[in-house]
Design a protein around this motif. Structure first.
Motif, mmCIF file in Angstrom:
data_model
loop_
_atom_site.group_PDB
_atom_site.id
_atom_site.type_symbol
_atom_site.label_atom_id
_atom_site.label_comp_id
_atom_site.label_asym_id
_atom_site.label_seq_id
_atom_site.Cartn_x
_atom_site.Cartn_y
_atom_site.Cartn_z
ATOM 1 N N TYR A 33 -33.575 33.890 43.857
ATOM 2 C CA TYR A 33 -32.859 32.807 44.531
ATOM 3 C C TYR A 33 -33.740 32.019 45.496
ATOM 4 N N ILE A 34 -33.399 30.747 45.637
ATOM 5 C CA ILE A 34 -33.974 29.891 46.671
ATOM 6 C C ILE A 34 -33.016 29.945 47.863
ATOM 7 N N PHE A 35 -33.575 30.099 49.062
ATOM 8 C CA PHE A 35 -32.791 30.142 50.296
ATOM 9 C C PHE A 35 -33.203 28.991 51.200
ATOM 10 N N LEU A 36 -32.312 28.633 52.124
ATOM 11 C CA LEU A 36 -32.569 27.531 53.051
ATOM 12 C C LEU A 36 -32.177 27.937 54.455
ATOM 13 N N ASP A 37 -33.042 27.614 55.413
ATOM 14 C CA ASP A 37 -32.736 27.711 56.840
ATOM 15 C C ASP A 37 -32.687 26.294 57.369
ATOM 16 N N TYR A 71 -29.826 20.255 43.023
ATOM 17 C CA TYR A 71 -29.358 20.049 41.653
ATOM 18 C C TYR A 71 -30.514 20.072 40.667
ATOM 19 N N ASP A 72 -30.159 20.413 39.451
ATOM 20 C CA ASP A 72 -31.104 20.509 38.347
ATOM 21 C C ASP A 72 -31.065 19.175 37.607
ATOM 22 N N SER A 73 -32.081 18.369 37.781
ATOM 23 C CA SER A 73 -32.087 17.023 37.191
ATOM 24 C C SER A 73 -32.342 17.044 35.677
ATOM 25 N N TYR A 74 -32.693 18.192 35.106
ATOM 26 C CA TYR A 74 -32.961 18.278 33.674
ATOM 27 C C TYR A 74 -31.755 18.742 32.865
ATOM 28 N N SER A 75 -30.730 19.269 33.522
ATOM 29 C CA SER A 75 -29.575 19.821 32.814
ATOM 30 C C SER A 75 -28.320 19.029 33.131
ATOM 31 N N PRO A 76 -27.406 18.954 32.186
ATOM 32 C CA PRO A 76 -26.116 18.328 32.495
ATOM 33 C C PRO A 76 -25.403 19.147 33.558
ATOM 34 N N SER A 79 -24.110 22.745 33.005
ATOM 35 C CA SER A 79 -24.968 23.885 32.673
ATOM 36 C C SER A 79 -26.130 24.019 33.657
ATOM 37 N N GLN A 80 -25.860 23.873 34.929
ATOM 38 C CA GLN A 80 -26.900 24.020 35.940
ATOM 39 C C GLN A 80 -27.439 25.444 35.935
ATOM 40 N N THR A 81 -28.754 25.594 36.126
ATOM 41 C CA THR A 81 -29.380 26.913 36.158
ATOM 42 C C THR A 81 -29.944 27.175 37.543
ATOM 43 N N LEU A 82 -30.249 28.436 37.821
ATOM 44 C CA LEU A 82 -30.823 28.795 39.117
ATOM 45 C C LEU A 82 -32.174 28.124 39.306
ATOM 46 N N ALA A 83 -32.411 27.653 40.506
ATOM 47 C CA ALA A 83 -33.679 27.004 40.833
ATOM 48 C C ALA A 83 -34.786 28.042 40.994
ATOM 49 N N TRP A 85 -38.997 28.124 42.498
ATOM 50 C CA TRP A 85 -39.901 27.325 43.327
ATOM 51 C C TRP A 85 -40.874 26.504 42.492
ATOM 52 N N GLU A 86 -41.238 26.978 41.303
ATOM 53 C CA GLU A 86 -42.216 26.267 40.473
ATOM 54 C C GLU A 86 -41.751 24.869 40.081
ATOM 55 N N SER A 87 -40.444 24.631 40.067
ATOM 56 C CA SER A 87 -39.908 23.335 39.639
ATOM 57 C C SER A 87 -39.302 22.529 40.781
ATOM 58 N N LEU A 88 -39.488 22.986 42.022
ATOM 59 C CA LEU A 88 -38.973 22.204 43.150
ATOM 60 C C LEU A 88 -39.672 20.857 43.207
ATOM 61 N N GLY A 89 -38.902 19.827 43.467
ATOM 62 C CA GLY A 89 -39.453 18.486 43.590
ATOM 63 C C GLY A 89 -39.489 17.705 42.296
ATOM 64 N N GLU A 90 -39.687 18.395 41.177
ATOM 65 C CA GLU A 90 -39.686 17.705 39.887
ATOM 66 C C GLU A 90 -38.343 17.903 39.184
ATOM 67 N N ARG A 91 -38.040 19.121 38.861
ATOM 68 C CA ARG A 91 -36.770 19.400 38.182
ATOM 69 C C ARG A 91 -35.631 19.582 39.181
ATOM 70 N N TYR A 92 -35.874 20.388 40.199
ATOM 71 C CA TYR A 92 -34.840 20.669 41.199
ATOM 72 C C TYR A 92 -35.010 19.755 42.397
ATOM 73 N N LYS A 93 -33.944 19.056 42.754
ATOM 74 C CA LYS A 93 -33.959 18.073 43.838
ATOM 75 C C LYS A 93 -33.044 18.544 44.965
ATOM 76 N N LEU A 94 -33.439 18.262 46.196
ATOM 77 C CA LEU A 94 -32.604 18.534 47.364
ATOM 78 C C LEU A 94 -32.118 17.194 47.884
ATOM 79 N N VAL A 95 -30.800 17.043 48.013
ATOM 80 C CA VAL A 95 -30.241 15.779 48.486
ATOM 81 C C VAL A 95 -29.342 16.020 49.686
ATOM 82 N N TYR A 96 -29.303 15.011 50.532
ATOM 83 C CA TYR A 96 -28.416 14.989 51.689
ATOM 84 C C TYR A 96 -27.321 13.963 51.418
ATOM 85 N N VAL A 97 -26.074 14.370 51.643
ATOM 86 C CA VAL A 97 -24.911 13.490 51.478
ATOM 87 C C VAL A 97 -24.273 13.335 52.845
ATOM 88 N N THR A 98 -24.060 12.076 53.281
ATOM 89 C CA THR A 98 -23.482 11.822 54.598
ATOM 90 C C THR A 98 -22.008 12.192 54.627
#
Length: 104
Positions: A33-37, A71-76, A79-83, A85-98
């Motif tokens: 798993y990817i974790f966030l602080d 979110y997984d930008s490569y999958s619909p 069918s999202q898959t677990l992120a 670290w090797e694909s952070l920034g390219e496949r897996y994106k972190l977004v902020y929603v106001t």
């Protein structure tokens, strides 16, 4: 919605201003798993939040305006898959929603 820049590394920390909030975000992988602080100013908002694609990362954010999503930008969306670290920034994106986007 605002996309935060990520790099493919197992541990990264960066500073970003989100809707006037001075945030420190630490992303790291442990086991599968990817974790966030998240810290806003000097106040710890969340530690060890699991980043599951399309699930709000900061649950019940009493001291944080908005929400963070991975979110997984490569999958619909169905069918999202677990992120990983090797694909952070390219496949897996972190977004902020106001807050206003969340309420719309």
């Amino acid at each position: 919605m605002y996309e935060l820049s990520l790099i493919a590394t197992p541990n990264q920390e960066f500073l970003v201003t989100l809707d006037g909030q001075n945030c420190t975000i630490n992303l790291y992988q442990r086991d599968d798993y990817i974790f966030l602080d998240l810290t806003v100013g000097q106040e710890v908002v969340k530690q060890g939040a699991i980043c599951m694609p399309l699930v709000g990362i900061i649950q019940k954010p009493a001291n944080f305006k908005g929400q963070l999503y991975l979110y997984d930008s490569y999958s619909p969306s169905s069918s999202q898959t677990l992120a990983t670290w090797e694909s952070l920034g390219e496949r897996y994106k972190l977004v902020y929603v106001t807050e206003s986007e969340l309420n719309a």
